[in-house]
Design an enzyme around this catalytic site. Structure first.
Site, short mmCIF file in Angstrom:
data_model
loop_
_atom_site.label_atom_id
_atom_site.label_comp_id
_atom_site.label_asym_id
_atom_site.label_seq_id
_atom_site.Cartn_x
_atom_site.Cartn_y
_atom_site.Cartn_z
N GLU A 33 -1.68 -9.77 -3.58
CA GLU A 33 -0.59 -10.22 -4.57
C GLU A 33 -0.07 -8.89 -5.28
OE1 GLU A 33 1.94 -11.74 -6.93
OE2 GLU A 33 0.97 -12.92 -5.42
N ARG A 107 2.20 -26.01 -13.46
CA ARG A 107 1.94 -25.16 -12.36
C ARG A 107 0.82 -24.41 -12.69
NH1 ARG A 107 4.91 -22.94 -8.06
NH2 ARG A 107 6.54 -24.44 -8.57
N TYR A 220 8.88 -35.33 -17.32
CA TYR A 220 7.86 -35.89 -16.93
C TYR A 220 6.60 -35.38 -17.82
CZ TYR A 220 7.75 -32.54 -13.32
OH TYR A 220 7.67 -31.15 -12.64
#
Length: 395
Positions: A33, A107, A220
């Site tokens: 990463e 997320r 939402y």
């Protein structure tokens, strides 16, 4: 003993899922990463049954159920008038039809759950703060060279490399696709706010979808129902820079000055907004030799079908399943992976673009769209996506 050594480039949702699924098959995974830490502020995503069933199969169901919300329906309204257009059945109907839930999640919550699972796998090595410099592949092995934040260079040999490094993928370039992604003329604004502040009419366990010719809005509940995620899409001829460019609330409200009062009240609640530009890129190659791509690295998808994360999760599961037999020819396995996934990726990209045109239709086309929604009804609207939500990874 692990049977294959695999390097996964990119520790987003797709890369984390791929690393976990591959490790569960017994492979040794190095997850590389570029960032030095993880942070996802103000972003929600939708996990339709084609994605949620994979995550549940990976054993993440109990952890996810503590943080997800399961909306009962999508309520579709007209932005300008607030008029009810139609509904899409979610909740119990979705679970019964597809044997998996339709969840919405922050997320950061999903990323944390995946990251915890990855860190608990002894066969996964997570390497942070490394920028991939080059990638090579031949008939016997693949390799990648990275540079650390301190400038040190290191080369890693592997049996194969999986590119999950997003929209501007370096791995994609290594399989011969050097074209840049295409900006599609939309900028998305995203924010979160406390659900208790939402107008009562919009505070239920449901997804709101507001359609208009110049843009649309989706909202939402996330974080176990404590927060609301809201995304507002606007037409804009020029892209903004990066994934989290600050946006001024007053600018957004000015752009939606023509919206129904209750929607304007909702858009006025967040104090901070972030913006990003919407790109896509034609899906043409997903693999070459010992290199494979998944998610946005392979085929960025416009968000108008809510399938960006789901497609990456599907591909992670498909690749892991096909690599169960590590004695087979890796190039042949990756060719089979491309054959299985490419047509579906093209279809999803096409449907997402089509949805964008439908969402932002002019008055005459919108009139026909609204009649179709009312004719089909909530369950009929859901059944239109049997081909999408019914996906099951092989094996």
């Amino acid at each position: 003993m692990p049977t294959l050594s695999i390097a996964v480039v990119g520790a987003g949702i797709g890369g984390l899922t791929a690393a976990l699924a591959l490790a569960r098959q017994g492979h040794a995974v190095t997850l590389v990463e570029r960032r030095t830490g993880f942070s996802e502020v103000g972003a929600g995503l939708q996990l339709s049954p084609n994605a949620s069933r994979i995550l549940i199969k990976l054993g993440l169901g109990p952890a996810l159920r503590r943080v997800v919300t399961e909306p009962e329906r999508v309520v579709v309204r007209a932005i300008r008038s607030g008029k009810h257009i139609g509904e899409v059945a979610l909740g119990a109907f979705m679970r019964e039809r597809f044997e998996a839930p339709y969840w919405v999640v922050h997320r950061a919550d999903l990323q944390t759950i995946l990251l915890d699972a990855v860190r608990s796998e002894p066969s996964i090595r997570l390497v942070m703060g490394r920028t991939v410099e080059s990638i090579a592949s031949n008939s016997s092995q693949a390799s990648l060279t990275w540079i650390s934040a301190g400038g040190a260079r290191e080369t890693l040999a592997a049996d194969l490399i999986v590119g999950a490094d997003g929209l501007w993928s370096k791995v994609r370039q290594q399989i011969g696709d050097r074209r840049p992604p295409t900006y599609r003329g939309y900028v998305a604004w995203r924010a979160i706010f406390d659900r208790s502040a939402a107008p009562a009419e919009l505070a239920g366990d449901e997804t709101g979808l507001w359609l208009g010719s110049q843009g649309h809005v989706v909202h939402y509940p996330i974080a176990g129902g404590r927060l609301v995620n809201v995304v507002a899409i606007e037409r804009n001829p020029a892209p903004v820079e990066g994934w989290a460019a600050p946006g001024q609330r007053e600018d957004l409200l000015a752009r939606y000055a023509w919206a129904a009062p209750i929607l304007r009240d909702l858009l006025a609640l967040p104090q901070e907004w972030l913006r990003w530009s919407l790109f896509d890129h034609p899906a043409e190659r997903l693999a070459k030799g010992r290199i494979a791509l998944l998610g946005d690295a392979a085929h960025p998808v416009l968000p108008f079908l809510a399938q960006g994360a789901a497609m990456a999760i599907e591909e992670a599961a498909t690749l892991a399943s096909l690599l169960r037999d590590a004695q087979a020819d890796i190039s042949g396995i990756l060719a089979a992976y491309e054959k299985q996934r490419l047509g579906r990726a093209v279809w999803v990209q096409k449907e997402a673009r089509t949805n964008g045109r439908i969402y932002h239709a002019s008055a005459l086309v919108a009139f026909g769209r609204d009649r179709v929604m009312r004719h089909l009804g909530p369950q009929g609207m859901t059944k239109r996506y049997d081909w999408l939500y019914g996906f099951r990874a092989p094996g």
